[in-house]
Each structure stands twice: as structure tokens, then as C-alpha cells.
Design a protein around this motif. Sequence first.
Motif, PDB file in Angstrom:
ATOM      1  N   GLU A 128      -4.617  11.499 -13.734  1.00 39.34           N
ATOM      2  CA  GLU A 128      -5.062  12.197 -14.948  1.00 39.34           C
ATOM      3  C   GLU A 128      -6.279  11.507 -15.563  1.00 39.34           C
ATOM      4  O   GLU A 128      -7.175  12.177 -16.107  1.00 39.34           O
ATOM      5  CB  GLU A 128      -3.904  12.305 -15.947  1.00 39.34           C
ATOM      6  N   ALA A 129      -6.323  10.185 -15.465  1.00 39.10           N
ATOM      7  CA  ALA A 129      -7.503   9.464 -15.951  1.00 39.10           C
ATOM      8  C   ALA A 129      -8.743   9.893 -15.159  1.00 39.10           C
ATOM      9  O   ALA A 129      -9.830  10.095 -15.715  1.00 39.10           O
ATOM     10  CB  ALA A 129      -7.289   7.956 -15.827  1.00 39.10           C
ATOM     11  N   ALA A 130      -8.568  10.040 -13.844  1.00 45.61           N
ATOM     12  CA  ALA A 130      -9.695  10.471 -13.005  1.00 45.61           C
ATOM     13  C   ALA A 130     -10.136  11.878 -13.391  1.00 45.61           C
ATOM     14  O   ALA A 130     -11.330  12.203 -13.391  1.00 45.61           O
ATOM     15  CB  ALA A 130      -9.300  10.422 -11.529  1.00 45.61           C
ATOM     16  N   GLN A 131      -9.176  12.715 -13.740  1.00 45.18           N
ATOM     17  CA  GLN A 131      -9.516  14.075 -14.194  1.00 45.18           C
ATOM     18  C   GLN A 131     -10.351  14.014 -15.471  1.00 45.18           C
ATOM     19  O   GLN A 131     -11.357  14.710 -15.608  1.00 45.18           O
ATOM     20  CB  GLN A 131      -8.240  14.874 -14.418  1.00 45.18           C
ATOM     21  N   GLY A 132      -9.925  13.139 -16.398  1.00 42.22           N
ATOM     22  CA  GLY A 132     -10.679  13.002 -17.646  1.00 42.22           C
ATOM     23  C   GLY A 132     -12.068  12.445 -17.421  1.00 42.22           C
ATOM     24  O   GLY A 132     -12.998  12.729 -18.189  1.00 42.22           O
ATOM     25  N   ILE A 138      -7.081  11.719  -5.066  1.00 43.75           N
ATOM     26  CA  ILE A 138      -8.056  11.807  -6.155  1.00 43.75           C
ATOM     27  C   ILE A 138      -9.414  12.249  -5.617  1.00 43.75           C
ATOM     28  O   ILE A 138     -10.111  13.053  -6.240  1.00 43.75           O
ATOM     29  CB  ILE A 138      -8.133  10.465  -6.914  1.00 43.75           C
ATOM     30  N   GLU A 139      -9.750  11.806  -4.412  1.00 44.48           N
ATOM     31  CA  GLU A 139     -10.996  12.285  -3.808  1.00 44.48           C
ATOM     32  C   GLU A 139     -10.917  13.798  -3.564  1.00 44.48           C
ATOM     33  O   GLU A 139     -11.862  14.551  -3.845  1.00 44.48           O
ATOM     34  CB  GLU A 139     -11.293  11.554  -2.488  1.00 44.48           C
ATOM     35  N   GLY A 140      -9.747  14.237  -3.063  1.00 45.85           N
ATOM     36  CA  GLY A 140      -9.554  15.669  -2.836  1.00 45.85           C
ATOM     37  C   GLY A 140      -9.627  16.455  -4.139  1.00 45.85           C
ATOM     38  O   GLY A 140     -10.223  17.537  -4.204  1.00 45.85           O
ATOM     39  N   ALA A 141      -9.012  15.907  -5.200  1.00 49.22           N
ATOM     40  CA  ALA A 141      -9.007  16.607  -6.487  1.00 49.22           C
ATOM     41  C   ALA A 141     -10.411  16.659  -7.071  1.00 49.22           C
ATOM     42  O   ALA A 141     -10.822  17.680  -7.627  1.00 49.22           O
ATOM     43  CB  ALA A 141      -8.040  15.917  -7.447  1.00 49.22           C
ATOM     44  N   ASP A 142     -11.165  15.580  -6.933  1.00 53.31           N
ATOM     45  CA  ASP A 142     -12.544  15.577  -7.423  1.00 53.31           C
ATOM     46  C   ASP A 142     -13.377  16.619  -6.676  1.00 53.31           C
ATOM     47  O   ASP A 142     -14.203  17.314  -7.269  1.00 53.31           O
ATOM     48  CB  ASP A 142     -13.176  14.190  -7.229  1.00 53.31           C
ATOM     49  N   PHE A 143     -13.125  16.707  -5.375  1.00 52.53           N
ATOM     50  CA  PHE A 143     -13.819  17.699  -4.564  1.00 52.53           C
ATOM     51  C   PHE A 143     -13.494  19.113  -5.071  1.00 52.53           C
ATOM     52  O   PHE A 143     -14.387  19.958  -5.248  1.00 52.53           O
ATOM     53  CB  PHE A 143     -13.410  17.532  -3.097  1.00 52.53           C
ATOM     54  N   ALA A 144     -12.206  19.349  -5.345  1.00 53.63           N
ATOM     55  CA  ALA A 144     -11.797  20.665  -5.851  1.00 53.63           C
ATOM     56  C   ALA A 144     -12.439  20.936  -7.205  1.00 53.63           C
ATOM     57  O   ALA A 144     -12.919  22.039  -7.478  1.00 53.63           O
ATOM     58  CB  ALA A 144     -10.274  20.742  -5.957  1.00 53.63           C
ATOM     59  N   ARG A 145     -12.464  19.924  -8.062  1.00 56.72           N
ATOM     60  CA  ARG A 145     -13.060  20.111  -9.398  1.00 56.72           C
ATOM     61  C   ARG A 145     -14.538  20.472  -9.310  1.00 56.72           C
ATOM     62  O   ARG A 145     -15.024  21.310 -10.062  1.00 56.72           O
ATOM     63  CB  ARG A 145     -12.870  18.840 -10.234  1.00 56.72           C
ATOM     64  N   ARG A 146     -15.235  19.832  -8.356  1.00 60.55           N
ATOM     65  CA  ARG A 146     -16.665  20.149  -8.218  1.00 60.55           C
ATOM     66  C   ARG A 146     -16.867  21.594  -7.785  1.00 60.55           C
ATOM     67  O   ARG A 146     -17.787  22.269  -8.240  1.00 60.55           O
ATOM     68  CB  ARG A 146     -17.334  19.198  -7.218  1.00 60.55           C
ATOM     69  N   LEU A 147     -15.990  22.094  -6.912  1.00 61.38           N
ATOM     70  CA  LEU A 147     -16.089  23.502  -6.504  1.00 61.38           C
ATOM     71  C   LEU A 147     -15.813  24.429  -7.679  1.00 61.38           C
ATOM     72  O   LEU A 147     -16.499  25.426  -7.892  1.00 61.38           O
ATOM     73  CB  LEU A 147     -15.084  23.800  -5.389  1.00 61.38           C
ATOM     74  N   THR A 197      -3.191  26.714 -15.366  1.00 65.67           N
ATOM     75  CA  THR A 197      -3.333  25.268 -15.187  1.00 65.67           C
ATOM     76  C   THR A 197      -4.615  24.874 -14.467  1.00 65.67           C
ATOM     77  O   THR A 197      -4.806  23.703 -14.155  1.00 65.67           O
ATOM     78  CB  THR A 197      -2.136  24.704 -14.384  1.00 65.67           C
ATOM     79  N   ASP A 198      -5.498  25.829 -14.197  1.00 69.81           N
ATOM     80  CA  ASP A 198      -6.711  25.491 -13.441  1.00 69.81           C
ATOM     81  C   ASP A 198      -7.749  24.782 -14.303  1.00 69.81           C
ATOM     82  O   ASP A 198      -8.548  23.999 -13.812  1.00 69.81           O
ATOM     83  CB  ASP A 198      -7.323  26.747 -12.803  1.00 69.81           C
ATOM     84  N   LEU A 199      -7.739  25.099 -15.600  1.00 67.62           N
ATOM     85  CA  LEU A 199      -8.701  24.487 -16.516  1.00 67.62           C
ATOM     86  C   LEU A 199      -7.939  23.710 -17.588  1.00 67.62           C
ATOM     87  O   LEU A 199      -6.871  24.144 -18.026  1.00 67.62           O
ATOM     88  CB  LEU A 199      -9.574  25.564 -17.180  1.00 67.62           C
ATOM     89  N   ALA A 200      -8.502  22.594 -18.012  1.00 64.72           N
ATOM     90  CA  ALA A 200      -7.866  21.797 -19.055  1.00 64.72           C
ATOM     91  C   ALA A 200      -7.899  22.580 -20.369  1.00 64.72           C
ATOM     92  O   ALA A 200      -8.814  23.359 -20.618  1.00 64.72           O
ATOM     93  CB  ALA A 200      -8.598  20.474 -19.215  1.00 64.72           C
ATOM     94  N   THR A 217      -9.150  21.104 -13.655  1.00 69.27           N
ATOM     95  CA  THR A 217      -8.105  20.084 -13.513  1.00 69.27           C
ATOM     96  C   THR A 217      -7.965  19.578 -12.080  1.00 69.27           C
ATOM     97  O   THR A 217      -7.448  18.497 -11.858  1.00 69.27           O
ATOM     98  CB  THR A 217      -6.744  20.674 -13.913  1.00 69.27           C
ATOM     99  N   GLY A 218      -8.370  20.395 -11.111  1.00 65.97           N
ATOM    100  CA  GLY A 218      -8.071  20.042  -9.719  1.00 65.97           C
ATOM    101  C   GLY A 218      -6.610  20.280  -9.382  1.00 65.97           C
ATOM    102  O   GLY A 218      -6.101  19.787  -8.359  1.00 65.97           O
TER     103      GLY A 218
END
Lengths: 432, 488
Positions: free
Chosen positions: A69-73, A114-123, A399-402, A413-414
Motif C-alpha cells: 500500500e505504501a508503494a501504491q501511495g 509490487i513491480e507488477g502492480a506498478d506496471f498495472a498502475r502505469r497502464l 476498487t480500481d481507483l483510490a 490502485t493496481g
Amino acid sequence: MHLRLTDTPSAPRILPDAGLTEPEEHLPDLLRTPLDGAASATRAWRRYPAIALDVRDLSPDQAARFVAEAAQGAFRFDALRTRPEEEPHRLATLEVVSTDPAFRAQWPALEAEIEGADFARRLVVEPSNRLTPATFLAHLDPLRRAGVAIEAIGASALREQGFGGLLAVGGGSVHPPVLIVLRWAGRTAPVALVGKGITFDTGGVCVKPADRMWDMRADMAGAAACAGAMLALARRRSPCGAIAVLAVAENALGGGAYRPGDVIRSFAGRSVEVVDTDAEGRLVLMDALAFAARERPAAILDAATLTGAAVVALGHARAALFANDDALARAVAAAGEASGERLWRLPIGARHREDLESAIADLRHCVPGRGQPDACHAAAFLREFVGDVPWAHIDMAGTDLAVLPDGGTGGPTGFGVRLFDRVMRDRFEAAA
Amino acid sequence: MIDVKFAAPSLPQDGALGLLMAEGEGLTGLAAKADEATGGAIARAIAAAEFTGKEGSSVTILAPGANFGRVVVAGLGKMADLTDRKLEEAGGALAVGLARAPAAAIAADALTPGRAALLGYGAVLRSYRFDVYRTKQKPEDLPKLASLSILTEHPETATGSYAPLQAAARGAYLARDLASEPANVLTPAEMARRLGTLTEHGLKVEVLGPEELGKLGFGAMLGVAQGSHNPPRMVILRWDGGKNGEAPLAFIGKGVTFDTGGISIKPAGGMEDMKWDMAGAAAVAGLMTTLALRRARVNAVGLVGLVENMPGGNAQRPGDVVKSHSGQTIEVLNTDAEGRLVLADVLWYAQAKFEPKLMVDLATLTGAIIVGLGHEHAGLFSNDDNLAGRLLEAGLASGEKLWRLPMGPEYDKQLKSDIADMKNITGRPGSSITAAQFLARFVNGKPWAHLDIAGTAWATKDLPTVPKGATAFGVRLLDRFVAASYEG
């Protein structure tokens, strides 16, 4: 985001505290925050180039949730800014402070997730004039480099093979639809991930109201979650086979758009009456699910920002879970609790299926009128296309967006990446 | 209500006859004898109709011979999968098919007496009608079925099994009558008067009017009531069938006799449905009647808060702050979220006054529950997993199904008000859950469950044991719950 595991902090520290409900900031080097406050804590401290997350007092799962969650923030998308902000975002490194061997053993998986989630967030954050069905493929290069095989089925091949749902939904846009298939070879029958990838959703002929329509650039968050989960699997060299099927289209208004009342023929060969062109997600998913089921996977998990009804039912704290298999549903729900991407199962009742009877086709894809249990109807519809494969469906429209404190929507959110990776680890890799 | 009797299995010489057939099996026992008597006409008709005994299907055969005017065969599905619930549904199907005959017999010789009784139960539940306001009905348009004779090997045992089922059916009929009544007739005072007559079944009834409620400090409930010319009531129904002094089970019902929405007025389309916004209270009355009629060995108390939610010169306004019976203050941001305001005071009172073992409330509370679940399941919210589990089981057994939804601090925090202890609405996302969180703030540590019945209290089409209209949802569910867990 650079992540570093350490046993002693060397940067200003964020300390989770189960007893707190509001953060307490002790400038300049300590911020105590509630367990669920990691994302707002890193957002608040984005002026620091590095922050230490002190998770020494947490259990391994708690610590992983807190770090994720910190990485998401800390997620930031600056590619489109042409000049610096007044309060620049400098945060580039998260130190994670732990001495717990159990947590340290999970660390490589967490890093990959977290790398995967960051990748998803960028998309997800990419605007729809940049991320179109045509450019989607180019964004998947990190997956190729990680060893994932990528295949794209373009519009003419889709026509030849009869992907009537995907073609109908994509028909209104100048950017034709594409079905993207990602494969990670493992030692087992693959698990199939299926994602809704509507790069922008105007609603089509049944156009949406203007207010908040901009959030519809995130209507491909399900596909992004599947792609992010594939990246995590590849990064940690999962022994488990996986295939991801991304149904990518733009639901635009245009002379070639499909209409309410149209009857289309799905990839599975069944005829479907279109009621509302804004219920397009289930039409692209029906083809993608049928395609995935043909691969005889061990299970199908799909993720989609599918219905407003799921948000009305569960709010933003949990995504809706539907399944045709109780054991799989329990495993997915448990992975949700463990990863912090929480779910709640909703029913597919006999009445929900009956409501989809059409007067002129095999079935209709939604039910007219306000106040319908549309998430349940959508799930009953999708279930028709998975055959007897164990299947779980995640409706993540809430849940897709904070969600910001004022009720508005914030960054992506990833959601789904850590959930799916956890399902793979806990349920399918044990058997691999 | 149809008069149901049980008799020894001998083939009737004439009249209307109901038969049962399991899937993949032919006519057996009395049904085979009836077929024989008609020279095989029944079997031929079944074959011609391609009737296979599938559950939910039935076939009606007119004048097959042997003096039978009408024979109705209902399918049971596969014998190995037969459940009590499916027998109730078969009873319902037979009642529809036999409705034109003044009297009919049903051959139940292949069933145990307990299961034979379920046919009568289903038939009675399905045959409910609300004809109070019809003045020009032609006799030929009315169903005639008045007595049903169920043929079984052990009529006396079946009669014994039927007694508690008939009690539940009478409770359901009462609840349906109340919910069907228009709101100009069924005001809070009139509903209280009708509940007062339940003393005839052995219930103790206490009625509290606006003055008493004012003295008790029911500020939340009175705020809802103040716009209407029809003053509120709280009715307390007690059944003391258990051990003397043992803590009762408490059942609490929302009884908004009409809900305009108040100043936050509802759209006109569909507003007529708001006459049944007291279906939770009706179900509590039906349940308490059932417990009394079958002399349940349990202590129970039912409490209903009866108000009318009207706009008016003295109506509550959005932004008003009220003080509830519990002492907690509530900022009323939407006067159409009134059910929870009524329940808040009644729930708190129920605990303080009766120290119950547990509380279950029923309320047509949120439109969001229909969007979440549809019309097949009611929403279940609870602070107690054990209680929730037993309610879910009773739901499956009775056919009044529940689906549990989550609660938690992430939902509760949305109730934060800028100027009071809480506000009465949140945004639409998760709004059935936040409504439950609101109620939870008036639960003082007792095991509690909340049933949001907004999607299940009224049927827009005929169901196997419920004709279109008021369903009485909750009566049979909670009767089952009480019988299964608290009368051992």
C-alpha cells in the motif's frame, strides 16, 4: 519505485501503529500511521527522496500489505508534465525495515508483485488518447523482456474466427479491437487470467453522462491487473503455467457502433441480444472467456471493472467475487484477505439467469430498467461461457481507483495483481 | 384459508384429484390406481404433454374418465434429490391446478406423513388472496378450492405434523394482509389496533403512543413521525412459552406505514410500493402469531416501530439533528433514510427493557440491497458468526434465502458527521452496508442480525408458494430458526 530490504533504517521512518486511527507526524523523521494508512503516509511524505517503512512489529502478511500500500501511495506518473510542480515528488526509494526471517523469505515475491502492480498502475493511468487498442501492445514490452510470450489477434483475424462480441464493442472506434494473449510456460496446465481491457468507455450509443466520464480511461484496469500479474509470475519464475487473455477495445460512439437491439454471435457460437451498449464489458469478456476455456486451463480467473451495481453493493473496500466453484471461491477470497485486496462473494441465483432470457436470441446480455442486480446478472451471463472450467470472476469497478477523503477518485490502485499472484502461490504452485 | 384434512389412502370415486410424479418414474400407488380406473387416460395425457416429472412442472387433465373432473399431476424432480422445500412447491403447484374445484384430494401415499403435511402447507401458502377491496368480482373468476383432503397412510400423524405448519401459514397470512393494506387504511394507529387483537392467540400486547415515546426520549423515531397527521405507535408483542424468567429472543420490525421520503421526497414512479414499507413489522407480527398459535416453547418479544413518513409543515428537515433514545445524536441529512432512525430507538429500547438473548431486525431498508442481490436473497448483516450461520441455514430450509454481506470499520467510518455523533446517510456505494453499520451503533453488545428485506418483501410475479404481492418474507424463516435452535 526502487525497493530495498534492510534491517536498519537510513531514511525518515514511517511506523505502522495498530492503535492509531489518524496519522501522527513527528517532523522530520517519524510518521506514525494506522495499519491501513500506508498509502496516505507515503503520499504525505513524497518530498523525501527515500522513506523507511518500519514493519518490524507486523506479521509477514501485514507487513507485505503495508509495503504494497505504501508503494501504491508512492506511485507517480509524471510523463506528461512539461514543467516541475511547486511541491515536487522526489520519492524514489522505499526502504523496508524487517528482521523477520519469514518476511524476508517472502520478499522476492513481494518485490515482484509490487513491480507488477506498478506496471498495472502505469497502464491504468495512461490517458485513452495515448493508450488505444492499437498502442496497447507496445506497452507490454516489459513482459516480453521478462520472458512472457505475446500474441496479438487483430481485427481481421478476429473476424475470421468469429469474435462477435469484441468486434461489436470495438466497432464504433477508429482503433480496431485486439485480443492479446500472454503465455508463461510452466510445468502445469495453465491457469487462465482474463481481463476486460476497454481503453475508453463512452458507453457507446447508450452514452454515459459527462460527469466523471474521465474515469473511464481506467476501464481497462482488469486487463492491466492480468498483465501485471503475468509480470510478477515471470519475475519470480513461477513453476506454474499461466495464460492471460486481454480483451482490448474502445467503446466509442460512431457510425460503426453497435446498437441496442442488435443480436451478435459470440466466439462460442451463441447468439446474444444487446440491451444496453454500455454493458460492453461482458460482451468482450464472453469471447475472451470462451477462448480461454478452449485452452483447457486448470481454472479461469477474470478481472473487470464491470458494474456500478458491484460498487453499490460493496462500496470501495471490497471487490465482488462470483464463482461457479465453491473451493475456488474460498481460495480466491482467502488470497484476497491475505493480500489485502479484499473480496466478498455475491450470489448467482436461478432468478438472475432466468432474467437473461431473450425473446429472439439465446440470451440477452443485461436487463433493462433501473435498480437491477446488474453485477449478479453480469456474472450469470459470463458463467455461460466458461463451460465446466472452475471459474472465479472479480468485479472490481469499485476498487480500481483510490478513493479520496472527499469521495472523489484518485490514482490507480493496481488492484488484482497481488490478489492473482497470491492465488497462484497459495493454490496452484503448491501443486506444480 | 383452505381447510386441509388428512385421510386414509383410498381412491376417491369422483371430483378433482392431485397426483405426484418423480422424474424418471411412472405413476405409482394411488396414482397408478387412478390411471387404471380411467383406462390409462392419465398416462396417455402425461405422455402427450411430454410431462416427465421435472420439479416445478405440472400438467392438468380434464375429465379423464372414472368421474374425475380434473386430475393435476405435479413433478417432484428426481426422488433422490427430494427436499421438504420441493414438496411445499409441489403443493403450491397442485393448489393452482385444482383451484377451480371446490374440494379436491391429493394422493400422498408414497410420502411419509410429515412430508404429506408439507403438501398442504405449500397449497395453503400459494392460495392466499387479498380480496378485501373487490366489490364486483364475478363468482366464476374466483378460485373455489375450500377443502383439500390429503391421502396418506397415517392421517393422524400427518394431522399432528400439519398443526405447526398451519400456524406458520396463519402467521404468513396475517403478515401478507397487513402489507397489502393501503396506507390510508393501515395507519400506525390502525396497525397497532390490529396487533392489539392478537391477544386472542395468547400474546401479551402493549401499545405506546407519542406521549409515552416522547417521555422515553425516542427522538429519532419521533423526528420521522412529526410530518404526518397520523401519530406513531410502538407495539410490543410478548410470547412467554419458555422457562419462566429466561431471557427472550427479540424480533424488531420497521413499520413505516407509508414512506413518501418526507422532505427528501421520492420520485412519483413506484411510490405506491411504499405502502409495504412496514413489511418488516408485519413479518414480526406474523412470526409472533405463529409462535403463539403453535405454543412454541420459547420466550420471545416482538417490537415494531410504526410511523408514517410524510412531508408537511412540521416535517423533519434535512440537516436537523435529533437525539436518539440511546443518547447518541444523529444528523439527518436525508429524511428518506428514515427506517434506520425508527429502528435505532426500538433496537436500543429492546435491549434495555428486555435484555434479550439476541436480536433480529427485519426492514425494507435500502434500494441498494436490490442492486446488490436482486429478489431471491435478502441481505443478512450480523455481529455474530454463529447467529448468522443459523439464520443462513434456516433460510435455505424455509426457502426464504439470505445472503450475508460484510461489515467493518472501513464502512462504519463513513457515518462520521460534522456536527453530531453520526449522520444518517452515506454515498450510494455500499449503502446497504453503511445502513447496517448505522444500526450496529444502536446494538449494545448483544448478538444481533439485520435482515434487509427490501428486495424480497414483495413479489412482482407468482412464485411457487407465494402469489404475486406481499410475501411475508421472514415469518417462515424465523419460525424455522426459532424451532431449530431454541426449543430443544
